[in-house]
Design an enzyme around this catalytic site. Structure first.
Site, mmCIF file in Angstrom:
data_model
loop_
_atom_site.group_PDB
_atom_site.id
_atom_site.type_symbol
_atom_site.label_atom_id
_atom_site.label_comp_id
_atom_site.label_asym_id
_atom_site.label_seq_id
_atom_site.Cartn_x
_atom_site.Cartn_y
_atom_site.Cartn_z
ATOM 1 C CG ASP A 57 -1.840 1.238 1.237
ATOM 2 O OD1 ASP A 57 -2.518 1.461 0.223
ATOM 3 O OD2 ASP A 57 -1.877 1.968 2.241
ATOM 4 C CB SER A 58 0.195 4.751 -0.870
ATOM 5 O OG SER A 58 -0.970 4.885 -0.090
ATOM 6 C CE1 TYR A 98 2.908 6.057 -3.238
ATOM 7 C CE2 TYR A 98 1.878 4.342 -4.579
ATOM 8 C CZ TYR A 98 2.973 4.811 -3.879
ATOM 9 O OH TYR A 98 4.109 4.036 -3.816
ATOM 10 N N GLY A 99 -2.856 9.517 -3.653
ATOM 11 C CA GLY A 99 -4.141 9.901 -4.257
ATOM 12 C C GLY A 99 -4.121 11.035 -5.260
ATOM 13 C CB CYS A 113 -2.964 0.678 -2.583
ATOM 14 S SG CYS A 113 -2.954 2.440 -2.965
ATOM 15 C CG ASN A 114 -9.381 0.879 -3.520
ATOM 16 O OD1 ASN A 114 -10.131 0.172 -4.173
ATOM 17 N ND2 ASN A 114 -9.275 0.778 -2.211
ATOM 18 C CB THR A 115 -4.500 5.271 -5.279
ATOM 19 O OG1 THR A 115 -5.435 5.736 -4.300
ATOM 20 C CG2 THR A 115 -4.075 6.419 -6.154
ATOM 21 C CD GLU A 123 -0.817 7.477 5.453
ATOM 22 O OE1 GLU A 123 0.382 7.714 5.567
ATOM 23 O OE2 GLU A 123 -1.269 6.333 5.214
ATOM 24 C CB CYS A 162 -9.689 4.826 0.029
ATOM 25 S SG CYS A 162 -8.122 5.304 0.793
ATOM 26 C CG HIS A 221 -5.543 5.227 4.197
ATOM 27 N ND1 HIS A 221 -4.954 4.655 3.105
ATOM 28 C CD2 HIS A 221 -4.532 5.787 4.925
ATOM 29 C CE1 HIS A 221 -3.649 4.862 3.153
ATOM 30 N NE2 HIS A 221 -3.368 5.548 4.245
HETATM 31 N N1 DGL Z 1 -4.994 3.490 0.694
HETATM 32 C C1 DGL Z 1 -4.939 3.902 -0.653
HETATM 33 C C2 DGL Z 1 -6.169 3.516 -1.441
HETATM 34 O O1 DGL Z 1 -6.747 2.537 -1.171
HETATM 35 C C3 DGL Z 1 -4.598 5.279 -1.017
HETATM 36 C C4 DGL Z 1 -4.118 6.272 -0.143
HETATM 37 C C5 DGL Z 1 -3.271 7.297 -0.838
HETATM 38 O O2 DGL Z 1 -3.808 8.292 -1.362
HETATM 39 O O3 DGL Z 1 -2.072 7.088 -0.822
HETATM 40 O O4 DGL Z 1 -6.552 4.171 -2.371
#
Ligand code: DGL
Length: 273
Positions: free
Chosen positions: A11-12, A43-44, A74-76, A159, A193, A195
């Site tokens: 994950d990011s 990462y978003g 991580c979805n992104t 975060e 996401c 998170h």
């Molecule tokens: N946890 C990540 C997701 O599922 C992204 C968080 C990020 O923006 O880094 O998209």
């Protein structure tokens, strides 16, 4: 002695730990290695090319640690990097290695959580702008109407461990209202996401009663169980000493302090080198 070949989970930052937690509960015997790219998260809001480069570097690092199977928790990264890695990098450089994401397994089962066939998707800007959920859900269930809402402030709040403070309510309410204002018939809200499960208590309080709020951990874990059954050629390569190791590109001490809230137990990480 057989070399260890853990399942890699990426994950990011910390969010993937919510998925890892469900995976480790369902499949406790395998070895795992978790990598959070905390030094470069979130990462978003990054450009496509940046997310792809960062994700590929992390996947390659996990391969160098012996992983034959890596989950992008991580979805992104799943939205922006998975396809290129699967179609370009793996066949040319790593035949035999596999990288899976979290979007498809979620899209495959979403229908069973909605009666109105109106689903809300909350994610980072990167995930929402990629329209990956629109495309994947419509591939499986063309009758489902998907309403998306980007929630760019949520990952930074989470975060920084500010998400349960009263100040966070403003941003939680703002994005929930923006989603619900798109359609009052939405009966399922997907937390797209990894998170976001951390703000589940606030979401439950703010979203209208009766809406199912869906986190991905269990869904992704079930899908992995199924994948391993269907792919004995991969499953047989994974080592089974029930070992879990954690790495971060950021500061290990800070990672360990935050990570327990996501993973549900204390852990000790190493520095990605
Ligand atoms: N946890 C990540 C997701 O599922 C992204 C968080 C990020 O923006 O880094 O998209």
């Amino acid at each position: 002695m057989k070399e260890s070949s853990p399942i890699g989970i990426f994950d990011s930052g910390y969010g993937g730990l919510t998925v890892f937690r469900s995976i480790a509960e369902k499949l406790p015997d395998y070895d795992y290695i978790y990598l959070g790219d905390n030094a470069r998260s979130p990462y978003g809001d990054h450009a496509f090319e940046t997310i792809y480069q960062y994700t590929l570097e992390c996947v390659e690092w996990l391969f160098s640690k012996g992983c034959n199977l890596v989950i992008l928790a991580c979805n992104t990264a799943s939205a922006k990097a998975l396809r290129t890695i699967q179609q370009k990098d793996l066949p040319s450089k790593y035949p035999g290695k596999k990288v899976l994401g979290v979007i498809r397994p979620t899209a495959e089962v979403i229908d069973s959580f909605t009666k109105t066939k109106k689903v809300g998707v909350m994610g980072t800007r990167g995930t929402v702008n990629s329209e990956s959920y629109l495309l994947e859900i419509n591939k499986f269930f063309p009758k489902i109407k998907v309403y998306q809402q980007a929630c760019p402030m949520w990952v930074p709040l989470i975060e920084n461990n500010e998400h349960m403070q009263p100040g966070a309510d403003f941003f939680v309410t703002e994005y929930c209202n923006a989603l619900i204002n798109q359609s009052s018939d939405i009966d399922c809200v997907l937390l797209a996401c990894t998170h976001y499960p951390l703000i589940m208590p606030k979401l439950t309080a703010i979203l209208p009663a009766g809406i199912e709020i869906l986190a991905q951990g269990e869904i992704v874990a079930d899908s992995l169980v199924d994948y391993l059954k269907r792919h004995p050629e991969i499953e047989s390569t994974i080592s089974r000493t029930a070992n879990k190791s954690f790495f971060t590109s950021g500061d290990s001490k800070t990672f360990d302090e935050h990570a327990a809230i996501f993973f549900g137990e204390a852990l000790q990480s190493g520095k990605m080198k």
